[in-house]
Design an enzyme around this catalytic site. Structure first.
Site, PDB file in Angstrom:
ATOM      1  N   PRO A 214       0.823  -1.212   0.000  1.00 29.07           N
ATOM      2  CG  PRO A 214      -0.370  -1.320   1.992  1.00 29.07           C
ATOM      3  CD  PRO A 214       0.648  -2.030   1.190  1.00 29.07           C
ATOM      4  N   PRO A 215       0.281   2.388  -0.367  1.00 32.32           N
ATOM      5  CG  PRO A 215      -1.167   3.947  -1.289  1.00 32.32           C
ATOM      6  CD  PRO A 215      -1.111   2.574  -0.761  1.00 32.32           C
ATOM      7  CB  THR A 220       9.833   5.651  -2.916  1.00 23.90           C
ATOM      8  OG1 THR A 220       8.559   5.505  -3.542  1.00 23.90           O
ATOM      9  CG2 THR A 220      10.709   6.537  -3.748  1.00 23.90           C
ATOM     10  CD  GLU A 435     -19.953  11.633  18.710  1.00 24.39           C
ATOM     11  OE1 GLU A 435     -19.339  10.558  18.849  1.00 24.39           O
ATOM     12  OE2 GLU A 435     -20.336  12.054  17.600  1.00 24.39           O
ATOM     13  CG  HIS A 438     -21.324   6.428  18.526  1.00 19.74           C
ATOM     14  ND1 HIS A 438     -21.805   5.477  17.672  1.00 19.74           N
ATOM     15  CD2 HIS A 438     -21.368   7.607  17.853  1.00 19.74           C
ATOM     16  CE1 HIS A 438     -22.135   6.070  16.518  1.00 19.74           C
ATOM     17  NE2 HIS A 438     -21.892   7.364  16.608  1.00 19.74           N
ATOM     18  CG  ASP A 512     -22.297   6.965  13.016  1.00 21.01           C
ATOM     19  OD1 ASP A 512     -21.082   7.151  12.858  1.00 21.01           O
ATOM     20  OD2 ASP A 512     -22.995   7.563  13.862  1.00 21.01           O
TER      21      ASP A 512
END
Ligand code: ADP
Ligand code: MG
Ligand code: ZN
Length: 628
Positions: A214-215, A220, A435, A438, A512
């Site tokens: 992945p990047p 490099t 919040e 959650h 969500d």
């Protein structure tokens, strides 16, 4: 031949400007301004002759080549006072002049002066001058940009678009956390340094190495480190530089690159993002892309064209090995593949150590704790994180980076820029409930990750955020964990609905919902976690833009499709009911936590759990402690 607009325009502009001044000069010197002598009243020619004969005219001024005259004459209607008239004369009226001479009336002639015409001409000039000036600046600018018209005029010549670094100065020590990849590549360094060791026993030195990952994982950097360790020059080019508007340019760049490399062998050629040129030939909408395919063919030819022992090693990087043309991957070309994965916790610690070398860290900062907090971060993310922290430190005028800056930098890298908190209002309350919803649901579910903190400080797109500490390094996720995640993600919307009623729910839950719908769908179609049975109903490949062919293949029937939808809905509905029940059953503590959150703006996980434990039984989570 180079056709240069710049020169043309540069010459045209002064020529026009100079011409304009001269032209104006020719008129500016003209004497006698007719406007001073205008007469408002007109007199017809016959009347003028009458006046002339009656010796009433005292003076005549001729304009426009004798076609208009302003005359002064005594007006009999107003007691012979002198008046001015304007007279239009016939084109050929020499008799007037003769008469004037006869009667010895003073007369004068004035050259043509046409103000209106001058202004008209000026007006006509303004537009072209503006246009040319505009073009001039446009061309000047674009000729500095790659691919601008300046370039297009020049396309025949292939510019050397690759970079050469005689010494990269990067060593393997600068690359951390990807030990396997480093070990594999150590061999390449040996090939470059002591090829005899291999050729002596008849071994063929590999030509190409493909770095896959992945990047930001350091591909490099690794390639540079190989060149740096072996002490050879480093030629680099990005795959996208090969792909040009004009057919044949890419191929000629490939030739140039290999020619330069052969002159400088031993060396390393690094082709970044090789998928830009190395995709499956003949793929994509409407067949292939001629230019890209020609370039790829040229690349393949060049790779075959040099002997294995010339000391050129080609390293290519990609994050999409699956789209590469199989001809690139066969032996003799990129026959070695090295996977560069995102680092694990140990790797992250090592990368942090590398990047902390040149930074001033407060003694309170433990890199180990940062490594723990940053699952999923790549090397580039970690480098960026420490840099952000250093910038924050400088901005706060501190001597050394402390934990606070690190924390803020992590939040910023993950969730974006910090915004200003809302003032206390109804919407702030709603966000707080969302919040806390959650956090509460997540904490009460045994299989959910523990809460790290809840905050009302907006970041990026989010008005408030609940952070969880992900339990990493546990590659496999169970069905009950997935359901816990879906339930936790629904906690925000559930709290909105339970507290404010179904009519008051907001768009805040959009993100969500999107996430959890994806999870629920994958449970059904990929992981076989529904009553459809252990079937994989969707394969992952197939994006046409990423080099696959465009074929519409449906892997299941219509009736299965509607059963999938039904199962997805069932999972989500079950989870939503659980979330709403948890909020309803813990209404008192929810209110208390919301008040606290509004007051403090941030509650950390430990405090949250303590308060919640006064009202409910908080399940013990097996906090994963990684081995360092
Ligand atoms: P890629 O080419 O894989 O996208 P880069 O090699 O360009 O990633 O990485 C970008 C930067 O991130 C590097 O210059 C380096 O500062 C940092 N970095 C990435 N991976 C590592 C690593 N494994 N060790 C140290 N630094 C790293
Ligand atoms: Mg790169
Ligand atoms: Zn939410």
């Amino acid at each position: 031949m180079k056709f240069s607009w710049k020169v043309l325009v540069l010459w045209t502009l002064p020529a026009l400007v100079i011409g304009f001044f001269f032209w104006q000069g020719a008129f500016a010197g003209a004497p006698a301004d007719m406007s001073k002598n205008t007469a408002n009243t007109r007199m017809n020619y016959g009347r003028f002759l009458e006046y002339l004969d009656g010796d009433r005219v005292t003076s005549v001024d001729l304009y426009e080549g004798g076609r208009t005259a302003i005359i002064e004459a005594r007006d009999p209607d107003i007691e012979n006072r002198v008046q001015r008239w304007r007279v239009d004369l016939p084109v050929n009226a020499p008799e007037v002049i003769t008469k004037l001479k006869e009667k010895a009336i003073s007369f004068d002639a004035h050259p043509v002066r046409n103000d209106g015409a001058i202004w008209g001409l000026l007006g006509n000039l303004v537009f072209p001058v503006l246009l040319i000036t505009g073009l001039f600046f446009l061309f000047r600018r674009s000729s500095n940009l790659p691919g601008g018209p300046g370039q297009a005029m020049n396309f025949g010549k292939s510019r050397a678009r690759f970079q050469m670094e005689a010494k990269t100065g990067v060593k393997f020590d600068d690359v951390a956390g990807i030990e396997e990849a480093k070990e594999e590549l150590q061999e390449v360094v040996t090939f470059l340094k002591q090829p005899e060791r291999f050729t002596a026993v008849g071994a063929r030195i590999p030509k190409g190495v493909l770095l896959v990952g992945p990047p930001g994982t350091g591909k490099t950097l690794l390639a540079k480190a190989i060149a740096g360790e072996a002490g050879v020059p480093f030629f680099s080019i990005s795959g996208s530089e090969f792909v040009e508007m004009f057919v044949g340019v890419g191929a000629s760049r490939v030739r140039d690159l290999f020619k330069k490399a052969k002159d400088n062998a031993p060396c390393i050629i690094f082709i970044d993002e090789i998928d830009a040129v190395g995709r499956q030939r003949g793929a994509g909408i409407g067949g292939g892309n001629d230019e890209r395919e020609q370039t790829l063919n040229q690349l393949l030819t060049e790779m075959d064209g040099f002997e294995g022992n010339t000391g050129i090693i080609i390293i290519a990087a990609t994050n999409r090995p699956d789209v590469l043309d199989s001809a690139l991957l066969r032996p003799g070309r990129f026959d070695r593949q090295v996977t560069v994965d995102p680092p694990d916790i140990k790797g992250r610690l090592e990368i942090l150590q590398v990047h902390a070398r040149n930074k001033k860290l407060d003694t309170s900062v433990s890199l180990d704790a940062i490594a723990r907090r940053t699952p999923g971060f790549t090397g580039a993310d970690l480098a960026n994180l420490l840099n952000e922290a250093a910038i924050l430190t400088a901005r706060r005028r501190k001597e050394a980076i402390t934990l606070r800056e690190i924390d803020d930098a992590v939040d910023r890298v993950v969730a974006g820029m910090e915004g200003t908190p809302l003032v206390d209002s109804k919407s702030k309350r709603l966000i707080a409930y969302h919040e806390i919803g959650h956090a509460l649901v997540g904490t009460l579910l045994k299989d959910h990750d523990p809460v790290q903190k809840v905050t009302l400080i907006p970041r990026g797109q989010a008005q408030g955020l609940t952070w969880f500490t992900p339990n990493e390094e546990q590659g496999l996720i169970s069905r009950s964990q997935l359901k816990a995640r879906i339930t936790g993600a629904l906690g925000g919307r559930a709290a909105e609905e339970v507290i404010f009623g179904a009519a008051e729910v907001t768009t805040g839950a959009g993100g969500d919902l999107q996430q959890l719908s994806g999870m629920a769908r994958q449970m059904v179609t990929r992981f076989g976690m529904s009553n459809l049975g252990p079937l994989s109903l969707e394969s992952q490949q197939g994006e046409v833009f990423l080099g696959r062919d465009w074929t519409t293949r449906s892997e299941y029937s219509e009736s299965i499709a509607s059963r999938i939808d039904g199962q997805v809905r069932e999972i989500v509905e079950q989870c939503y009911d659980t979330a709403k029940k948890l909020i309803r059953d813990h209404r008192t503590v929810t209110d208390r936590l919301v008040d606290l959150l509004i007051e403090k703006e941030t509650i950390d996980g430990e405090e949250f759990r303590q308060i919640l434990a006064e009202y409910a039984e908080v399940p013990e989570k097996q906090q994963y402690v990684p081995q360092l």
